[in-house]
Structure formats: C-alpha cells, structure tokens
Design a protein around this motif. Structure first.
Motif, PDB file in Angstrom:
ATOM      1  N   PHE A  78       0.859  -1.207   0.108  1.00  0.00           N
ATOM      2  CA  PHE A  78      -0.286  -0.418   0.045  1.00  0.00           C
ATOM      3  C   PHE A  78       0.725   1.489  -0.261  1.00  0.00           C
ATOM      4  CE2 PHE A  78      -3.129   3.199   2.314  1.00  0.00           C
ATOM      5  CZ  PHE A  78      -3.424   3.285   1.386  1.00  0.00           C
ATOM      6  N   GLY A  79       1.993   0.805   0.455  1.00  0.00           N
ATOM      7  CA  GLY A  79       2.638   2.521   1.076  1.00  0.00           C
ATOM      8  C   GLY A  79       3.673   3.003  -0.178  1.00  0.00           C
ATOM      9  N   ALA A  80       4.469   2.066  -0.995  1.00  0.00           N
ATOM     10  CA  ALA A  80       4.692   1.928  -2.227  1.00  0.00           C
ATOM     11  C   ALA A  80       3.613   2.736  -2.715  1.00  0.00           C
ATOM     12  CB  ALA A  80       5.368   0.149  -2.508  1.00  0.00           C
ATOM     13  N   PHE A  81       2.765   1.186  -2.740  1.00  0.00           N
ATOM     14  CA  PHE A  81       1.437   2.221  -4.536  1.00  0.00           C
ATOM     15  C   PHE A  81       1.034   3.650  -3.653  1.00  0.00           C
ATOM     16  CE2 PHE A  81      -2.846   3.609  -5.118  1.00  0.00           C
ATOM     17  CZ  PHE A  81      -2.967   3.069  -6.499  1.00  0.00           C
ATOM     18  N   LEU A  82       1.019   3.914  -2.888  1.00  0.00           N
ATOM     19  CA  LEU A  82       0.948   5.824  -2.557  1.00  0.00           C
ATOM     20  C   LEU A  82       2.088   6.519  -3.264  1.00  0.00           C
ATOM     21  CD1 LEU A  82      -0.959   6.286   0.988  1.00  0.00           C
ATOM     22  CD2 LEU A  82      -1.299   6.366  -1.563  1.00  0.00           C
ATOM     23  N   GLU A  83       3.186   5.996  -3.157  1.00  0.00           N
ATOM     24  CA  GLU A  83       4.755   6.846  -3.524  1.00  0.00           C
ATOM     25  C   GLU A  83       4.619   6.621  -4.946  1.00  0.00           C
ATOM     26  OE1 GLU A  83       8.173   7.496  -3.790  1.00  0.00           O
ATOM     27  OE2 GLU A  83       7.600   5.708  -5.339  1.00  0.00           O
ATOM     28  N   TRP A  84       4.234   6.036  -5.574  1.00  0.00           N
ATOM     29  CA  TRP A  84       4.326   5.424  -6.615  1.00  0.00           C
ATOM     30  C   TRP A  84       3.635   7.205  -7.394  1.00  0.00           C
ATOM     31  CZ3 TRP A  84       0.855   3.851 -10.528  1.00  0.00           C
ATOM     32  CH2 TRP A  84       0.745   2.970 -11.246  1.00  0.00           C
ATOM     33  N   SER A  85       1.982   6.822  -6.588  1.00  0.00           N
ATOM     34  CA  SER A  85       0.856   6.922  -7.291  1.00  0.00           C
ATOM     35  C   SER A  85       0.919   8.394  -6.891  1.00  0.00           C
ATOM     36  CB  SER A  85      -0.233   5.822  -7.523  1.00  0.00           C
ATOM     37  OG  SER A  85      -0.463   6.337  -6.334  1.00  0.00           O
ATOM     38  N   LEU A  86       0.987   9.235  -6.029  1.00  0.00           N
ATOM     39  CA  LEU A  86       1.227  10.400  -6.157  1.00  0.00           C
ATOM     40  C   LEU A  86       1.811  10.956  -4.938  1.00  0.00           C
ATOM     41  CD1 LEU A  86      -2.615   9.592  -3.199  1.00  0.00           C
ATOM     42  CD2 LEU A  86      -2.210  10.392  -5.678  1.00  0.00           C
ATOM     43  N   LEU A  87       3.110  10.547  -4.252  1.00  0.00           N
ATOM     44  CA  LEU A  87       4.103  11.400  -3.303  1.00  0.00           C
ATOM     45  C   LEU A  87       5.232  11.497  -4.410  1.00  0.00           C
ATOM     46  CD1 LEU A  87       4.549  12.446  -0.668  1.00  0.00           C
ATOM     47  CD2 LEU A  87       6.156   9.800  -0.096  1.00  0.00           C
ATOM     48  N   ARG A  88       5.186  10.645  -5.425  1.00  0.00           N
ATOM     49  CA  ARG A  88       6.671  11.186  -6.259  1.00  0.00           C
ATOM     50  C   ARG A  88       5.699  12.525  -7.248  1.00  0.00           C
ATOM     51  NH1 ARG A  88       7.562   6.570 -10.529  1.00  0.00           N
ATOM     52  NH2 ARG A  88       9.045   5.897  -8.353  1.00  0.00           N
ATOM     53  N   ARG A  89       4.900  12.683  -6.520  1.00  0.00           N
ATOM     54  CA  ARG A  89       4.317  13.777  -8.003  1.00  0.00           C
ATOM     55  C   ARG A  89       4.828  15.516  -7.150  1.00  0.00           C
ATOM     56  NH1 ARG A  89       1.252  11.800 -11.286  1.00  0.00           N
ATOM     57  NH2 ARG A  89       1.333   9.703 -11.304  1.00  0.00           N
ATOM     58  N   ILE A  90       4.795  14.954  -5.710  1.00  0.00           N
ATOM     59  CA  ILE A  90       5.413  16.272  -5.132  1.00  0.00           C
ATOM     60  C   ILE A  90       6.412  16.604  -4.245  1.00  0.00           C
ATOM     61  CG2 ILE A  90       2.476  16.777  -4.500  1.00  0.00           C
ATOM     62  CD1 ILE A  90       3.222  15.839  -1.297  1.00  0.00           C
ATOM     63  N   TYR A  91       7.390  15.644  -4.745  1.00  0.00           N
ATOM     64  CA  TYR A  91       8.748  16.146  -4.085  1.00  0.00           C
ATOM     65  C   TYR A  91       9.503  17.075  -4.536  1.00  0.00           C
ATOM     66  CZ  TYR A  91       9.008  11.234  -2.797  1.00  0.00           C
ATOM     67  OH  TYR A  91       9.000   9.869  -3.041  1.00  0.00           O
ATOM     68  N   ILE A  92       9.030  18.209  -5.684  1.00  0.00           N
ATOM     69  CA  ILE A  92       9.806  19.031  -6.269  1.00  0.00           C
ATOM     70  C   ILE A  92       8.993  19.945  -5.750  1.00  0.00           C
ATOM     71  CG2 ILE A  92      10.569  18.297  -8.442  1.00  0.00           C
ATOM     72  CD1 ILE A  92       7.669  19.687  -9.064  1.00  0.00           C
ATOM     73  N   ARG A  93       7.945  20.670  -4.828  1.00  0.00           N
ATOM     74  CA  ARG A  93       7.046  21.250  -4.521  1.00  0.00           C
ATOM     75  C   ARG A  93       8.241  21.476  -2.344  1.00  0.00           C
ATOM     76  NH1 ARG A  93       1.881  21.089  -4.818  1.00  0.00           N
ATOM     77  NH2 ARG A  93       1.271  21.180  -6.932  1.00  0.00           N
ATOM     78  N   ASP A  94       7.519  22.929  -1.920  1.00  0.00           N
ATOM     79  CA  ASP A  94       7.654  22.878  -0.673  1.00  0.00           C
ATOM     80  C   ASP A  94       7.748  21.731   0.695  1.00  0.00           C
ATOM     81  OD1 ASP A  94       9.413  25.168   1.102  1.00  0.00           O
ATOM     82  OD2 ASP A  94       7.832  24.409   1.808  1.00  0.00           O
ATOM     83  N   VAL A  95       8.552  21.436   2.072  1.00  0.00           N
ATOM     84  CA  VAL A  95       8.082  20.550   2.331  1.00  0.00           C
ATOM     85  C   VAL A  95       7.154  20.888   2.981  1.00  0.00           C
ATOM     86  CG1 VAL A  95      10.816  19.716   3.334  1.00  0.00           C
ATOM     87  CG2 VAL A  95       9.763  21.892   3.668  1.00  0.00           C
ATOM     88  N   LEU A  96       6.985  21.774   3.079  1.00  0.00           N
ATOM     89  CA  LEU A  96       5.265  22.460   3.897  1.00  0.00           C
ATOM     90  C   LEU A  96       4.152  21.505   3.178  1.00  0.00           C
ATOM     91  CD1 LEU A  96       4.732  25.926   5.649  1.00  0.00           C
ATOM     92  CD2 LEU A  96       6.227  24.255   6.259  1.00  0.00           C
ATOM     93  N   PHE A  97       3.910  21.482   1.330  1.00  0.00           N
ATOM     94  CA  PHE A  97       2.793  21.295   0.885  1.00  0.00           C
ATOM     95  C   PHE A  97       2.442  19.446   0.930  1.00  0.00           C
ATOM     96  CE2 PHE A  97       2.921  25.356  -1.276  1.00  0.00           C
ATOM     97  CZ  PHE A  97       1.604  25.533  -1.073  1.00  0.00           C
ATOM     98  N   GLN A  98       4.724  19.085   1.048  1.00  0.00           N
ATOM     99  CA  GLN A  98       4.417  16.825   1.379  1.00  0.00           C
ATOM    100  C   GLN A  98       3.978  17.077   2.833  1.00  0.00           C
ATOM    101  OE1 GLN A  98       8.882  17.439   1.774  1.00  0.00           O
ATOM    102  NE2 GLN A  98       8.981  17.372  -1.135  1.00  0.00           N
TER     103      GLN A  98
END
Lengths: 291, 233, 333
Positions: A78-98
C-alpha cells in the motif's frame, strides 16, 4: 530489585516497538526528504489487517504468524502504491506541501479504517506459544514481550547490516545526504524511493501487528504513535537510525519507570524529555546540523 | 556524440541559459569557458537532466535525452563530476566507489574497476576506509572523478575540477585527465582557461547564459583579444 | 549555483484585491440575518462561520505570513473553550471568560512556541502537533476538572439568549479582532513577518531575530485562536474533548487550503466554504473527514495555492494569452 528488572524489561519491549515504527519514519525522511505524517496510519493498518487475518483464520493457532508475515507486506505494498501514484508528484514542492499532503492521507486512511472495520474496538489473542510467561534471569516475564524485545533487536541488527554492509544499504546512506548526486551516478532513484518508502511502511506494519495482541485497536491510534515517532526523532536526531534506536530506548525506559513510579504525570514525561533536549541539544542525540 | 540544440533553462522564473548549443564529438575534449556565473554549471546540469531545459533538445548517441531522468542519462554513458565535489561524506572512499560502480556491456574488458581507479589515483588507494568527509579538497576532487569513472561513462562532464585546488594538485589533476581522455570524451567547464586549454581540442566561450564564441583550442590560445574579452588568465 | 529557495506560501500577500470577496461574503451572511425570518439553525450556522473566520484568520497570521505551518492550533482554540467554560461555570461573567479564554491560550503558546520555533519549519509543524496532542490527552484524562469524555455543560448567558443577539455579538467581536489582525499585518511587524516568509536566511542575515518574531506571531495566533474558542464555548453550550482533538487543528488548515493562504481574507472565505460544505456533506455521510481528505489531497496535488490559487491561475493564464496575442499583433504590424 526484581521489580526494577521487570520494569526494565517492560520498558525494553515498549522501546523496541517504538523503534520499529519510528525507524521506518526516520528512514523515509532521510532518503525521500519527506516526513510522512501518515506513518502512524500505516501502523494502524498493520493492526487492523492483523485482526482481519486472525478473523479469517478462526481459531487456527498459526494465525498470528500468518498475520505477522502478511499484514506488513500488505502495508508495504500500500505504501509503495501511494509513493508511486501520489507522493512522487510532489517531491519538487516545498516541504510544507508534502506535509499537508501526507496529512490528508491520515484523514482518508483513518476514515477508511472506520468504514471497513467499524468503531468497534477489537484485540487479537496471543498465539498459544506465548500463553505462559517465562522465567528470565530470575523474574517471571511475559514471553510475548520477550519475543518483541528479541524481534526488535533482530530487526535493528538486520537494518544495521543492510545499511553498513550491502551495496543497496550504501546507496540508501548516500541518498540520505545527496539524492541528486545518487541519481546522477546512475542509481534508479524513483525505484529507490519507492523501495525505501515501502520498507518504512513495512516496519510500521510490523510494529502494528506486534501491538495487536497487547492493545485494543481503534481508529485514530495512528496519531498517538506518530506523536511518539516525532518525539523519538526530535530526541534521536532527524534522519538518524542510530538516534532512533537510542531515543526509542530512552523513551521506553522513561515510560516504563514513569508508569511504575509517577503514573499521574507519566504522559507528560516524554514531552518533558523532548523539551529538555530541545533546549540543551536542539539537533538531538545524533542529528546533523540543520542545513 | 553529444549534441545540445538551442536549450533554454530556468531557475524558477529566472532565465539562465538562452539558446545554448554545442556539440562534443567522439574522442574529443571540449572546454566550456567563461567567467563565474555565465551558465557553465547550468549547462552541465541541463545535459545531465538535473535542471532539465524548458525548451530545446539534447541528443546523446542518437538518443533524445532532455526529457530523461538523470539516472537514465547516466546509464546511457554520461558521467557527471559536479562543481563542488559532492562526495558522500558519511561513506568511506571504498563505499563512495561502490555506490557508483556500474559495468556497461560496450566496455567489456576495458572497464574501469576499483583496482584500476586506485592505480590511477594512488592517494586514494592509501585510504580506502577513510570517510570522504574527512579528506582534503584535492583528495575529494580525485574521489569524485574516480567515483564517476567506475560508472564507466563514454562521456565525462567535468565541472570546474580545478576550482579551489593548490597549484600542485592542479598539475596532478592535469596528468590524470590526460590519461582519462585517451578513452573517454570530455566536456570540461572551467574558469581556469590555462588549465582547460592545455587539455581541450575545441572551446566554447559562454557569456550571460549564451555561447558567444566557438573555436579550436589553439586559436584561443593565440588570440589575445578573445582572452582579454571573455577570460581570466 | 544555488537553487532558488521557493517557499510555498510565500510571495506577495494580497489583501486589497480580495477585500471585495470578504465584503460580499459578509453581506451574504449578514444581510439575510437582518431580515431575520430565517430559522435559528441558519443563524447559528452563520455564527459558527463567524467564529471560524476568526480562528482561520488568526491561524493564517502564522501560516500565510511567516510560512510556519501549525498542525496544533486546537491546543489554543480548545484551551480557550475549556478555560472560558470553566470561568463561566464559576463566575458566569462573559467578559471574564473571554479574557481568560484568550490569555490562557496565549500563555500556553508562549511555553509551547518557545520550543516549536527552536528549529526549522519542519520541526515546527511536527512539534505543534505533538504539543496539541498533549493538551488533548490532558483534557481527556483530567476528569475531575474537565469531565473527560462527558464534557461540560456551559451555562447560558442571559442577555445573549436570543440567537440573533448572540450572532451580532459574535459578529462585532470577530470584526474587531479581524481588524486588529489587519492592523498587525500592515504594521512594520507584519512586513517583517512577510520578509521572513519570503527569505528566512536573508532576513536573519540583516539582523532580524527570526525565532522571536515567529514566536510573537505564534502567541498572537494563540491568543485569537483562544478567543475564538472562548466565545465558541457559550455558543455551543456543551463542550467535549472533540474541540481539542487534532481534527480541530485540521479546521484552519482546511480553511486556508480552500481560501488561500496568500490573501488576508483567504481563510475567511475558506471558513464560509468549509462550514457550509461540512453542513451539506454531513447530511449525506458521516465520513466527512474522508471527503475533506480527498478534496484536500486533490487541491494540494493540483494547486499549491488553494482554490483561490486555481482561480488566480486561470486569471493569469487568460491575461498571459491576451498579452501574447497583443505581442503577436504588434509583431505582425
């Protein structure tokens, strides 16, 4: 004397649970640079999945072990899925958004757990092998708690070996100081991130399964553990695995002796320790100077 | 081998590279000269995919690479030695090399192994277990080059390798690079034009985010006007 | 070359542009009430919107202006609720309750804030959440004082018995408090906060004690968050630890994401959207957290500046295309 030893053992078992969960949290942070606020919710998923497995298996004696094997893997997936589908889209954003982003996961996961498992509190029974306490160095101690201590130490040892002695571990350590450079040297960083995130989630899941026979499960238990993870990370140093270990140990002892001697204020003790650390050593036991 | 075609790169909203084009041919050492802050590093980072260009294209051996992530670009055979060394300070010399080690099929037999790299950098061979963070600047520079070499690139992007090094160390570095260039093409960004021109076959001069001049290295060595106008000697 | 550090929330904080939004919002809420043919339910809804506006605006003084995100404002709102309720129970004096209910949280903010600003924004968010959880557990467990899970029944205030009268009282209180925020934001201190948000390092470099400034903002946010809680207690009548729960810390975050952190009135607009939306969603499902979670997730994913940011992006996009078209025309000519 015997009492103190018993308290010490209790503290150790709590410390190991805390270590398992918080080391995943700190590992994710050190490599991905994202503090996963929903880490506690992964832990909670571990608890509830273990309950489900136990329900499916009925009275089969091995259900705990199957849960211990399966539930963390499901959480990791589940974690891998969330990282792959969602989280990686916001690495370039500021930490507060993450932050805000993983915060929304808590809402979603907590409510989903409530929908799926209901508000009914439940607990699973101890596997039969742990039904009798053990005599350990002269004291009678819960064999299950002893098992937790040993498993925690084992995982700590394996993690140490992985990080220090394997190439993948070296890459993880390298990425924790310089993600960009690791990528420029040909390491598949997207895959690395997914893997580390999954590993962190797996550790949270293991912690969850282990706690399932000890504590009644409730939606929202994730937030309690994530606060403990924060405290561990503040005390031990952000991103430091060694720090997570020693901080979890300190906190475990503090809590066990606190419950035994000053139960009224036990809850505030960990905060007090954190406050003291923030004053005398803001970066924690093993934290890097902040960039 | 490498073809950078009118790329434009931004940091946030500031336009850093403006229509930069350059080529590197097989076996060549190409120097990218210019003063501090003219966009040399950004050019390197754009090629490597670390700050991808917003427009324009980069081709490497027939592959269009400007949309690829850095690790894919590296695996196609481009090695990157960053400006400020960026060794992994908590890892030992040996571990730094292990992280980057990567064999490539095209190089069977003549691969850069750790042993071969240690031969090239005897200083590193003396301290494989030293933490990289505890080494001198010169040693760290050697380590970053060594680290990139064990990835077995066909093209090396070298960003300001001589920066901040003692003259003696710079000479040492020059010898090493002369060995490396026999088997690897190099794109070298440098402020130190004397250093760069003693290695390069061809040069580009950059100013304010643009390539303003292209010539054979010899020509620039002899042309005092150009030197005065764009370079520091 | 160093990468430009872009703080999320930072950038020009706009207010004049959005004042009209607030004026419209307030009038839509207030005008119907003046013709008070509405059932008390809507008057109460409007009252809670007003209280949430104060809560949101105080939160945004911290987040929108300094870029420090607090995940634990419920500690101050909630302690305001409880202190106010306890004072009302023993003295039944509303002024005293409001005073106590805002000063106590401010004191709490001094203590907690001191630790929270010690390190980076990352730690700040984490620690605010942790401390809020401490307050929650404390209120939950201290049965003899707080009634624990059962909560407290707050005595009614005789002269505010009529919902409409209460509404206007809240309206006045909130307008005055928000006006104070406006003054703060436009003071030299407010400008300092903005510069902290835009470039903390540089601000530190020119000799501004950033930690202290953020702490002051945190205390002000605690004070007014507490005040919002203090008036909420007699308004709602029965209080429980739910009002200190972390989901209560979530409220201003949602409001700011909806309304935008970059506008003084953003959280106010967000408060209206949030309360109305929640009112509608809870008609259909108990899982309003899930719904809000998904909405937040999508907003954060596609627009870092909230719903107002989306609208603004559309605006600038149109503007850009117009200027582009004009440029093309010029070139052709």
């Amino acid at each position: 004397m015997e009492d103190q030893f018993l308290i010490l053992l209790n503290g150790l078992s709590f410390a190991m649970l805390l270590f398992l969960v918080s080391v995943g949290f700190t590992l994710q942070f050190s490599v991905l640079g994202v503090l996963n606020l929903a880490h506690g919710s992964f832990y909670m998923l571990g608890v509830f999945l273990a309950i489900t497995v136990a329900m499916f298996m009925g009275n089969y004696a091995g259900n705990f072990w199957i849960g211990l094997l399966l539930a963390p893997l499901l959480v990791a997936a589940f974690g891998a899925f969330l990282e792959w589908s969602l989280l990686r889209r916001i690495y370039i954003r500021d930490v507060l958004f993450q932050y805000l982003f993983t915060y929304t996961w808590i809402l979603i996961i907590d409510d989903l757990v409530l929908m799926i498992w209901g508000a009914r509190y439940s607990i699973i029974s101890l596997p039969p092998i742990f039904s009798a306490p053990v005599n350990f160095l002269g004291v009678t101690f819960s064999s299950y708690r002893l098992f937790i201590i040993l498993l925690g130490l084992l995982v700590a040892g394996l993690l140490w070996f992985f990080l220090q002695k394997t190439k993948a571990g070296m890459i993880v350590r390298a990425a924790s100081v310089n993600r960009e450079m690791v990528g420029a040297l040909g390491v598949n960083t997207p895959l690395l991130f997914t893997a580390v995130f999954a590993l962190g989630a797996w550790l949270a899941g293991v912690g969850g399964v282990l706690v399932a026979p000890l504590q009644t499960a409730y939606a929202g238990m994730g937030l309690d553990i994530i606060v403990d993870c924060f405290i561990v990370v503040v005390i031990g140093g952000m991103g430091s695995i060694k720090g997570a270990f020693w901080a979890a140990l300190t906190l475990g002892m503090l809590r066990a002796f606190g419950i035994a001697y000053v139960p009224q204020v036990e809850m505030a003790l960990s905060y007090l320790l954190m406050a003291v650390i923030l004053i005398i050593r803001p970066r924690g036991f093993f934290g890097r100077e902040e960039a | 081998m490498l073809k950078v075609d009118t790329i434009n790169t931004y940091y946030g909203s500031s336009h850093i590279l403006q229509d930069v084009s350059l080529t590197v041919n097989q076996g060549e050492v190409v120097a990218l000269l210019g003063r501090n802050g003219v966009g040399k590093t950004t050019t390197m980072r754009s090629i490597m995919g670390l700050t991808p260009p917003r427009s324009g294209e980069v081709y490497y051996c027939g592959h269009k690479i400007n949309t690829l992530p850095p690790y894919r670009i590296n695996r196609l055979g481009i090695g990157y030695v960053p400006e400020d060394r960026q060794v992994f300070p908590d890892l030992t010399v040996e571990e730094n090399l292990l992280v980057a080690q990567r064999s490539r099929n095209s190089k069977k037999g003549e691969e850069w192994t750790r042993e071969k790299v240690y031969e090239l950098f005897p200083e590193l061979a003396k301290m494989p277990n030293r933490l990289a963070g505890r080494m001198s600047g010169g040693e760290q520079q050697m380590l970053t080059i060594a680290r990139t070499l064990v990835g077995n690139p066909d093209l090396l992007l070298l960003d300001e390798p001589s920066e901040g090094l003692a003259p003696k160390v710079v000479l040492n570095l020059l010898d090493v690079l002369k060995v490396i260039k026999k088997s690897i093409s190099i794109l070298l960004a440098e402020q130190n034009a004397v250093f760069a021109l003693s290695l390069a076959d061809r040069c580009y001069i950059m100013e304010k985010g643009k390539t303003v001049y292209e010539a054979a290295a010899e020509e620039i060595r002899e042309n005092k006007d150009i030197q005065k106008k764009y370079l520091i000697f | 070359m160093k990468k430009a550090i872009h703080s999320p929330a930072c950038g020009e904080v706009k207010d004049s542009l959005y004042s009209w939004g607030f004026v419209i919002a307030v009038t839509t809420v207030a005008i119907p009430l003046i013709f008070s043919q509405f059932p008390p339910y809507y008057i109460k809804l409007a009252s809670s919107i007003m209280i949430m506006i104060l809560y949101g605006v105080s939160f945004n003084l911290l987040y929108g202006y300094t870029g420090y995100l607090s995940f634990g404002q419920a500690a101050y709102f909630g302690s305001g609720v409880y202190v106010s309720a306890l004072i009302l129970r023993s003295t039944s004096s509303l002024p005293l309750a409001l005073l106590g209910g805002s000063i106590a949280p401010a004191l709490l903010a001094i203590v907690f804030g001191y630790f929270c600003v010690k390190r980076s924004k990352l730690y700040f968010a984490m620690l605010t959440l942790a401390f809020a959880q401490l307050i929650y557990t404390l209120i939950f467990k201290w049965r003899s004082l707080t009634g624990g899970d059962d909560g407290i029944v707050v005595p009614r205030i005789p002269y505010l018995h009529n919902p409409l009268t209460f509404y206007f009282f809240i309206l006045a209180l909130v307008l005055v408090s928000v006006f104070i925020h406006w003054v703060i934001v436009h003071s030299p201190f407010g400008h300092m906060l903005k510069s902290i948000c835009q470039n903390q390092e540089r601000t530190e470099f020119i000799g501004v004690p950033v930690e202290k400034q953020v702490l002051v903002a945190f205390i002000i946010a605690g004070f007014f968050g507490g005040l919002a809680g203090a008036i909420y207690a007699p308004f709602i009548g029965v209080i429980s630890p739910k009002l200190v729960h972390w989901t209560m810390s979530l409220t201003p975050v949602i409001m700011v994401v909806f309304g935008g952190a970059k506008h003084f009135w953003g959280p106010a607009i967000g408060a209206i959207v949030y309360i109305v939306l929640k009112d509608i969603i809870t008609l259909y499902t108990d899982n309003w957290l899930l719904v809000f979670g998904l909405m937040l997730l999508i907003i954060v994913l596609i627009s870092p500046r909230g719903v107002m940011g989306v609208l603004e992006n559309i605006g600038t996009y149109i503007k850009k295309n117009i200027t582009k078209a004009n440029l093309m025309k010029e070139r052709i000519n």
